[in-house]
Design a protein around this motif. Structure first.
Motif, PDB file in Angstrom:
ATOM      1  N   ILE A   1      -2.128  -2.706  10.402  1.00 15.45           N
ATOM      2  CA  ILE A   1      -2.261  -1.943   8.979  1.00 15.45           C
ATOM      3  C   ILE A   1      -2.724  -3.401   8.004  1.00 15.45           C
ATOM      4  CG2 ILE A   1      -0.838  -1.346   7.150  1.00 15.45           C
ATOM      5  CD1 ILE A   1       1.441  -0.488   9.104  1.00 15.45           C
ATOM      6  N   LEU A   2      -3.987  -2.612   7.368  1.00 20.25           N
ATOM      7  CA  LEU A   2      -4.715  -3.524   6.373  1.00 20.25           C
ATOM      8  C   LEU A   2      -4.247  -3.219   4.773  1.00 20.25           C
ATOM      9  CD1 LEU A   2      -6.500  -5.828   5.860  1.00 20.25           C
ATOM     10  CD2 LEU A   2      -8.426  -4.232   5.908  1.00 20.25           C
ATOM     11  N   ILE A   3      -3.964  -4.130   4.347  1.00 16.93           N
ATOM     12  CA  ILE A   3      -3.683  -3.598   2.823  1.00 16.93           C
ATOM     13  C   ILE A   3      -4.444  -4.859   2.046  1.00 16.93           C
ATOM     14  CG2 ILE A   3      -1.274  -2.810   3.121  1.00 16.93           C
ATOM     15  CD1 ILE A   3      -0.205  -5.267   1.943  1.00 16.93           C
ATOM     16  N   ARG A   4      -4.786  -4.595   0.836  1.00 12.10           N
ATOM     17  CA  ARG A   4      -5.633  -5.511   0.069  1.00 12.10           C
ATOM     18  C   ARG A   4      -4.667  -6.410  -0.955  1.00 12.10           C
ATOM     19  NH1 ARG A   4      -8.897  -7.979  -3.061  1.00 12.10           N
ATOM     20  NH2 ARG A   4     -10.485  -6.990  -4.202  1.00 12.10           N
ATOM     21  N   HIS A   5      -5.152  -7.537  -0.417  1.00 10.81           N
ATOM     22  CA  HIS A   5      -4.373  -8.919  -1.282  1.00 10.81           C
ATOM     23  C   HIS A   5      -5.308  -8.874  -2.568  1.00 10.81           C
ATOM     24  CE1 HIS A   5      -7.476 -11.891  -0.820  1.00 10.81           C
ATOM     25  NE2 HIS A   5      -7.698 -11.469   0.280  1.00 10.81           N
TER      26      HIS A   5
ATOM     27  N   TYR B   1      -0.434  -7.435  -4.075  1.00 10.10           N
ATOM     28  CA  TYR B   1      -1.223  -6.520  -3.168  1.00 10.10           C
ATOM     29  C   TYR B   1      -1.389  -5.158  -3.981  1.00 10.10           C
ATOM     30  CZ  TYR B   1       0.363 -10.154   0.059  1.00 10.10           C
ATOM     31  OH  TYR B   1       0.710 -11.224   0.506  1.00 10.10           O
ATOM     32  N   ARG B   2      -2.441  -4.545  -3.225  1.00  9.13           N
ATOM     33  CA  ARG B   2      -2.623  -3.087  -3.419  1.00  9.13           C
ATOM     34  C   ARG B   2      -2.678  -2.273  -2.222  1.00  9.13           C
ATOM     35  NH1 ARG B   2      -8.725  -1.652  -5.588  1.00  9.13           N
ATOM     36  NH2 ARG B   2      -8.879  -1.142  -3.481  1.00  9.13           N
ATOM     37  N   VAL B   3      -1.893  -1.070  -2.523  1.00 13.10           N
ATOM     38  CA  VAL B   3      -1.692  -0.484  -1.137  1.00 13.10           C
ATOM     39  C   VAL B   3      -2.438   0.900  -1.386  1.00 13.10           C
ATOM     40  CG1 VAL B   3       0.143   0.574   0.430  1.00 13.10           C
ATOM     41  CG2 VAL B   3       0.376  -1.766  -0.608  1.00 13.10           C
ATOM     42  N   ALA B   4      -3.069   1.360  -0.601  1.00 10.65           N
ATOM     43  CA  ALA B   4      -3.672   2.679  -0.533  1.00 10.65           C
ATOM     44  C   ALA B   4      -2.626   3.838  -0.120  1.00 10.65           C
ATOM     45  CB  ALA B   4      -4.657   3.025   0.544  1.00 10.65           C
ATOM     46  N   ILE B   5      -2.685   4.960  -0.951  1.00 11.00           N
ATOM     47  CA  ILE B   5      -1.857   5.993  -0.635  1.00 11.00           C
ATOM     48  C   ILE B   5      -2.509   6.777   0.447  1.00 11.00           C
ATOM     49  CG2 ILE B   5      -0.655   8.183  -1.455  1.00 11.00           C
ATOM     50  CD1 ILE B   5      -0.542   6.690  -4.203  1.00 11.00           C
TER      51      ILE B   5
ATOM     52  N   PRO C   1       0.707  11.393   4.988  1.00  9.48           N
ATOM     53  CA  PRO C   1       2.253  11.101   5.338  1.00  9.48           C
ATOM     54  C   PRO C   1       2.621  10.307   6.433  1.00  9.48           C
ATOM     55  CG  PRO C   1       1.896  13.633   4.783  1.00  9.48           C
ATOM     56  CD  PRO C   1       0.315  12.950   4.984  1.00  9.48           C
ATOM     57  N   VAL C   2       1.847  10.422   7.821  1.00 12.29           N
ATOM     58  CA  VAL C   2       2.041   9.682   8.908  1.00 12.29           C
ATOM     59  C   VAL C   2       1.671   8.431   8.579  1.00 12.29           C
ATOM     60  CG1 VAL C   2       1.354   9.139  11.325  1.00 12.29           C
ATOM     61  CG2 VAL C   2       1.638  11.453  10.484  1.00 12.29           C
ATOM     62  N   ASP C   3       0.536   7.915   8.127  1.00 16.05           N
ATOM     63  CA  ASP C   3       0.284   6.435   7.811  1.00 16.05           C
ATOM     64  C   ASP C   3       1.043   5.988   6.752  1.00 16.05           C
ATOM     65  OD1 ASP C   3      -2.057   6.616   9.362  1.00 16.05           O
ATOM     66  OD2 ASP C   3      -3.302   7.130   7.997  1.00 16.05           O
ATOM     67  N   ASN C   4       1.510   6.629   5.687  1.00 20.14           N
ATOM     68  CA  ASN C   4       2.528   6.005   4.702  1.00 20.14           C
ATOM     69  C   ASN C   4       3.604   5.810   5.274  1.00 20.14           C
ATOM     70  OD1 ASN C   4       0.677   6.554   2.766  1.00 20.14           O
ATOM     71  ND2 ASN C   4       1.432   8.292   2.236  1.00 20.14           N
ATOM     72  N   ASP C   5       4.253   6.766   6.246  1.00 18.39           N
ATOM     73  CA  ASP C   5       5.732   6.235   6.977  1.00 18.39           C
ATOM     74  C   ASP C   5       5.318   5.005   7.807  1.00 18.39           C
ATOM     75  OD1 ASP C   5       6.999   8.467   5.847  1.00 18.39           O
ATOM     76  OD2 ASP C   5       6.602   9.670   7.588  1.00 18.39           O
ATOM     77  N   LYS C   6       4.304   5.044   8.363  1.00 22.78           N
ATOM     78  CA  LYS C   6       4.038   3.829   9.448  1.00 22.78           C
ATOM     79  C   LYS C   6       3.848   2.469   8.372  1.00 22.78           C
ATOM     80  CE  LYS C   6       0.482   1.813  12.354  1.00 22.78           C
ATOM     81  NZ  LYS C   6      -0.751   1.890  13.156  1.00 22.78           N
ATOM     82  N   LEU C   7       3.294   2.352   7.136  1.00 26.86           N
ATOM     83  CA  LEU C   7       3.656   1.134   6.210  1.00 26.86           C
ATOM     84  C   LEU C   7       4.931   1.017   6.037  1.00 26.86           C
ATOM     85  CD1 LEU C   7       1.980  -0.657   4.396  1.00 26.86           C
ATOM     86  CD2 LEU C   7       1.811   1.237   2.623  1.00 26.86           C
TER      87      LEU C   7
ATOM     88  N   ALA D   1       6.965  -0.499   9.097  1.00 26.88           N
ATOM     89  CA  ALA D   1       6.432  -1.918   9.306  1.00 26.88           C
ATOM     90  C   ALA D   1       6.878  -2.880   8.027  1.00 26.88           C
ATOM     91  CB  ALA D   1       4.833  -1.852   9.310  1.00 26.88           C
ATOM     92  N   MET D   2       6.750  -2.435   6.836  1.00 31.63           N
ATOM     93  CA  MET D   2       7.249  -3.521   5.964  1.00 31.63           C
ATOM     94  C   MET D   2       8.774  -3.618   5.865  1.00 31.63           C
ATOM     95  SD  MET D   2       4.938  -2.336   2.501  1.00 31.63           S
ATOM     96  CE  MET D   2       5.576  -3.765   1.370  1.00 31.63           C
ATOM     97  N   GLN D   3       9.544  -2.655   6.044  1.00 27.96           N
ATOM     98  CA  GLN D   3      11.088  -2.668   6.233  1.00 27.96           C
ATOM     99  C   GLN D   3      11.307  -3.696   7.472  1.00 27.96           C
ATOM    100  OE1 GLN D   3      13.586  -0.827   4.740  1.00 27.96           O
ATOM    101  NE2 GLN D   3      14.405  -2.700   5.582  1.00 27.96           N
ATOM    102  N   ARG D   4      10.588  -3.527   8.504  1.00 26.84           N
ATOM    103  CA  ARG D   4      10.849  -4.328   9.752  1.00 26.84           C
ATOM    104  C   ARG D   4      10.513  -5.804   9.186  1.00 26.84           C
ATOM    105  NH1 ARG D   4       8.351  -0.446  12.747  1.00 26.84           N
ATOM    106  NH2 ARG D   4       6.444  -1.355  12.762  1.00 26.84           N
ATOM    107  N   ILE D   5       9.289  -6.100   8.669  1.00 25.60           N
ATOM    108  CA  ILE D   5       9.129  -7.589   8.228  1.00 25.60           C
ATOM    109  C   ILE D   5      10.096  -8.003   7.317  1.00 25.60           C
ATOM    110  CG2 ILE D   5       7.224  -8.677   6.908  1.00 25.60           C
ATOM    111  CD1 ILE D   5       5.143  -6.819   8.037  1.00 25.60           C
TER     112      ILE D   5
END
Length: 314
Positions: free
Chosen positions: A269-273, A285-289, A292-298, A301-305
């Motif tokens: 997953i790539l987010i903008r620093h 950071y800036r996160v693209a909306i 629904p599937v991609d947002n859930d994945k983000l 992943a952030m929850q795990r990290i």
């Protein structure tokens, strides 16, 4: 279409844009992305001293630096929720030649108060300051017409718009400028290089503004996913978020030493620093909306990290 040169005047494209905004055709000038027009406009206006809000889009600074313009930074602060206030009006002194504003702001995604925007526009007109308003992300605000309806009142107002963001055609490169100052628009039109817009981009610009099914579907998607992703990010421990108006969300990671972009890259997953924006550091950071599937994945992943870090006692 690819075997013929486009119309060098792009008359059908300009007619479509003018009709869309209900303005005269000679107020409108399309370009190879909005960035081309930023440079064209600065080269034509040749400001000696300009005011830039920080953080902000880097191309304003690059265009002004190219002509050796003196740049004054007006710093937005977290204490003021990254929004300009009345103090910006006081900073608009007659020694300035130019002000760039991005509405909604890039990278914060925040929209200034409309009454303040109009007061800024009035102050710039009175003090002979060219006001360039970048509305690249305004199409994501369905009920916000921006300042194009006010152009007839302000000869020093220039509006920049992008078609690549909302309509997801970034690779085609298509943007446009609208201003009632037909002298400036006309000089850019006659002096710039010919055929800067390719035939496919020009054709896209003629038809996409009438694609009501896509426009309505995009508003339905954003109306659901924008608040959902904002809520999900806000519930994560160690993350501070700001309520978005555009198709991205501005956030700060409050866990010291965590390179959130690198850790998410490990999850594909790539987010903008935002560390390269003046006024920001590596925590932002800036996160693209997205879908629904991609947002859930983000979010997962952030929850795990963050759980792993918090669980390790860091």
């Amino acid at each position: 279409i690819a075997e013929r040169y486009p119309d060098v005047e792009y008359r059908s494209l300009h007619q479509a844009l003018a009709e869309h905004h209900q303005v005269p055709q000679d107020w409108v000038l399309a370009g190879n992305g909005e960035t081309e027009l930023i440079f064209n406009l600065v080269q034509q206006l040749l400001p000696r001293k300009a005011l830039l809000l920080t953080p902000g889009f880097a191309e304003y600074r690059r265009a002004l630096t190219r002509i050796n313009c003196e740049i004054i930074d007006f710093h937005l602060s977290e204490e003021q929720s990254w929004q300009p206030d009345e103090s910006l009006l006081q900073a608009l002194t007659p020694d300035l030649d130019c002000l760039f504003l991005c509405t909604p702001n890039n990278p914060t995604g925040l929209m200034p108060d409309k009454s303040l925007l109009l007061a800024i526009t009035q102050r710039c007109q009175e003090n002979h300051i060219d006001l360039i308003i970048d509305e690249a992300f305004l199409d994501f605000l369905p009920d916000e017409p921006g300042l194009i309806p006010y152009l007839a009142k302000f000869s020093r107002l220039y509006i920049l718009r992008s078609l690549t963001k909302f309509f997801a055609i970034a690779g085609l490169r298509l943007g446009y400028m609208v201003s009632a100052n037909t002298d400036v628009v006309g000089r850019i039109r006659t002096q710039r290089e010919p055929w800067t817009i390719n035939a496919f981009a020009a054709l896209a610009g003629e038809v996409i503004l009438n694609d009501s099914a896509y426009i309505e579907a995009s508003y339905r998607w954003l109306g659901t996913e924008q608040p959902r992703l904002f809520k999900g990010l806000g519930e994560l421990s160690g993350i501070k978020v700001w309520a978005p108006r555009a198709n991205y969300i501005f956030l700060r990671c409050e866990i010291e030493g965590l390179d959130l972009q690198r850790r998410l890259l490990e999850e594909s997953i790539l987010i903008r620093h935002c560390a390269n924006y003046p006024g920001l550091d590596s925590r932002y950071y800036r996160v693209a909306i997205k879908s629904p599937v991609d947002n859930d994945k983000l979010l997962a992943a952030m929850q795990r990290i963050l759980s792993n870090i918090n669980g390790a006692g860091e």
